[in-house]
Scaffold this motif. Structure first.
Motif, mmCIF file in Angstrom:
data_model
loop_
_atom_site.group_PDB
_atom_site.id
_atom_site.type_symbol
_atom_site.label_atom_id
_atom_site.label_comp_id
_atom_site.label_asym_id
_atom_site.label_seq_id
_atom_site.Cartn_x
_atom_site.Cartn_y
_atom_site.Cartn_z
ATOM 1 N N MET A 87 7.135 -2.040 18.726
ATOM 2 C CA MET A 87 5.845 -2.423 19.294
ATOM 3 C C MET A 87 4.930 -2.995 18.222
ATOM 4 O O MET A 87 3.972 -3.686 18.513
ATOM 5 N N GLN A 88 5.198 -2.617 16.966
ATOM 6 C CA GLN A 88 4.426 -3.126 15.827
ATOM 7 C C GLN A 88 5.217 -2.793 14.569
ATOM 8 O O GLN A 88 5.642 -1.662 14.389
ATOM 9 N N ALA A 89 5.403 -3.803 13.730
ATOM 10 C CA ALA A 89 6.241 -3.612 12.545
ATOM 11 C C ALA A 89 5.474 -2.927 11.417
ATOM 12 O O ALA A 89 5.351 -3.450 10.314
ATOM 13 N N HIS A 90 4.944 -1.738 11.692
ATOM 14 C CA HIS A 90 4.364 -0.888 10.645
ATOM 15 C C HIS A 90 5.331 0.262 10.400
ATOM 16 O O HIS A 90 6.020 0.709 11.319
ATOM 17 N N TYR A 91 5.320 0.773 9.151
ATOM 18 C CA TYR A 91 6.325 1.761 8.741
ATOM 19 C C TYR A 91 6.397 2.991 9.639
ATOM 20 O O TYR A 91 7.455 3.598 9.783
ATOM 21 N N GLY A 167 -2.444 -8.832 17.057
ATOM 22 C CA GLY A 167 -3.732 -8.385 16.515
ATOM 23 C C GLY A 167 -3.490 -7.240 15.551
ATOM 24 O O GLY A 167 -3.679 -7.373 14.350
ATOM 25 N N HIS A 168 -3.022 -6.095 16.098
ATOM 26 C CA HIS A 168 -2.751 -4.935 15.235
ATOM 27 C C HIS A 168 -1.710 -5.314 14.176
ATOM 28 O O HIS A 168 -1.834 -4.966 13.000
ATOM 29 N N THR A 169 -0.656 -6.004 14.617
ATOM 30 C CA THR A 169 0.176 -6.794 13.712
ATOM 31 C C THR A 169 0.302 -8.168 14.359
ATOM 32 O O THR A 169 0.021 -8.323 15.548
HETATM 33 ZN ZN LIG Z 1 0.198 0.267 13.018
#
Ligand SMILES: [Zn+2]
Length: 267
Positions: A87-91, A167-169
């Motif tokens: 959903m978002q490429a954050h760790y 937006g968020h990513t």
């Molecule tokens: Zn995030």
């Protein structure tokens, strides 16, 4: 005095990781073949089919044993995952992609915007530039297929619709499956105005809010358990909450607008 300052700096630069990110949570079925295999706060969704499974998000790097235990409780095995989505490429959502891929041989599908981060372990993510003193990197993976907004991922008779929510990513996305919306709620984590690493960020957030307001789901879940009151909904065994969705979107938009106004004012 000096020690206090050092402690303060240490606290500021290294906030303790949210313990709910690694705390176990009961595996459960949301609707049909859509199941929850995440932790107390980091949502991971397993969509099971006779031809293998789709896994959306993986949580932190060391989350595979917890996810596998959850999958097994439901009668499935992460070895059978064929497609990995995020959903978002954050760790906190993708750091175990490499581990799940090693276990299952799954292909990675990602939106154009997040594919670059997945392939460089997050190094080109504007979040890195924003918090240069912190390491948000993760083990990179090769992206096998680039997804477009509105496209459908098909496996074993199940269709998962991709909803681009940047937006968020840059490549943040939600999914729709079995009539349930899996939404990426757009929290703001980096600078909005004059962000050279993400020049289009404000327009992306604005377009995402317009889109989110058009969706009107009855049943919905999100990328973090805390964003959709996972504990209460799990206790009630119902994820139907249209008013909660509207309220959440209004609240996230309000926060976005306040942050933007604050940045304007401090210019
Ligand atoms: Zn995030």
């Amino acid at each position: 005095m000096r020690l206090t300052l050092l402690l303060l700096l240490a606290f500021v630069s290294l906030p303790a990781q949210n313990p709910d990110w690694s705390a176990p949570f009961p595996a459960h079925t949301i609707a049909g073949n859509l199941h929850y295999v995440g932790t107390k706060d980091l949502a991971c969704y397993l969509i099971t089919t006779p031809q293998g499974h789709i896994l959306i998000n993986t949580g932190l790097a060391d989350s595979v044993p917890l996810m596998q235990a959850s999958a097994k409780k439901l009668g499935f095995d992460l070895k059978d995952v064929k497609i990995l989505l995020t959903m978002q490429a954050h760790y906190d959502h993708v750091a175990a992609f490499a581990a799940v891929q090693k276990l299952s041989g799954a292909k990675v599908y990602a939106t154009e915007g997040d594919a670059a981060y997945l392939e460089d372990g997050g190094k080109s993510d504007p979040l890195f530039l924003a918090f240069a003193d912190q390491d948000f990197s993760f083990k990179p993976v090769k992206v096998d297929r680039r997804l477009k907004d509105g496209e459908t991922v098909k496996l074993g008779g199940t269709e998962v619709k991709v909803i681009s929510l940047p937006g968020h990513t840059r490549g943040a996305a939600g999914y729709s499956v079995n009539g349930v919306l899996i939404v990426n709620l757009p929290s703001v984590v980096i600078k909005l105005m004059g962000n050279k690493a993400y020049p289009n960020i404000v327009a992306d957030y604005e377009a995402t809010f317009v889109k989110l307001k058009q969706l009107h789901p009855t049943a919905w879940v999100a990328g973090h358990g805390s964003q959709y009151d996972l504990e209460a909904k799990y206790a009630k065994k119902s994820f139907v909450d249209p008013d909660g969705y509207t309220k959440a979107v209004v609240s996230y938009e309000k926060t976005f607008k306040e942050k933007l106004a604050k940045e304007h004012a401090s210019r």
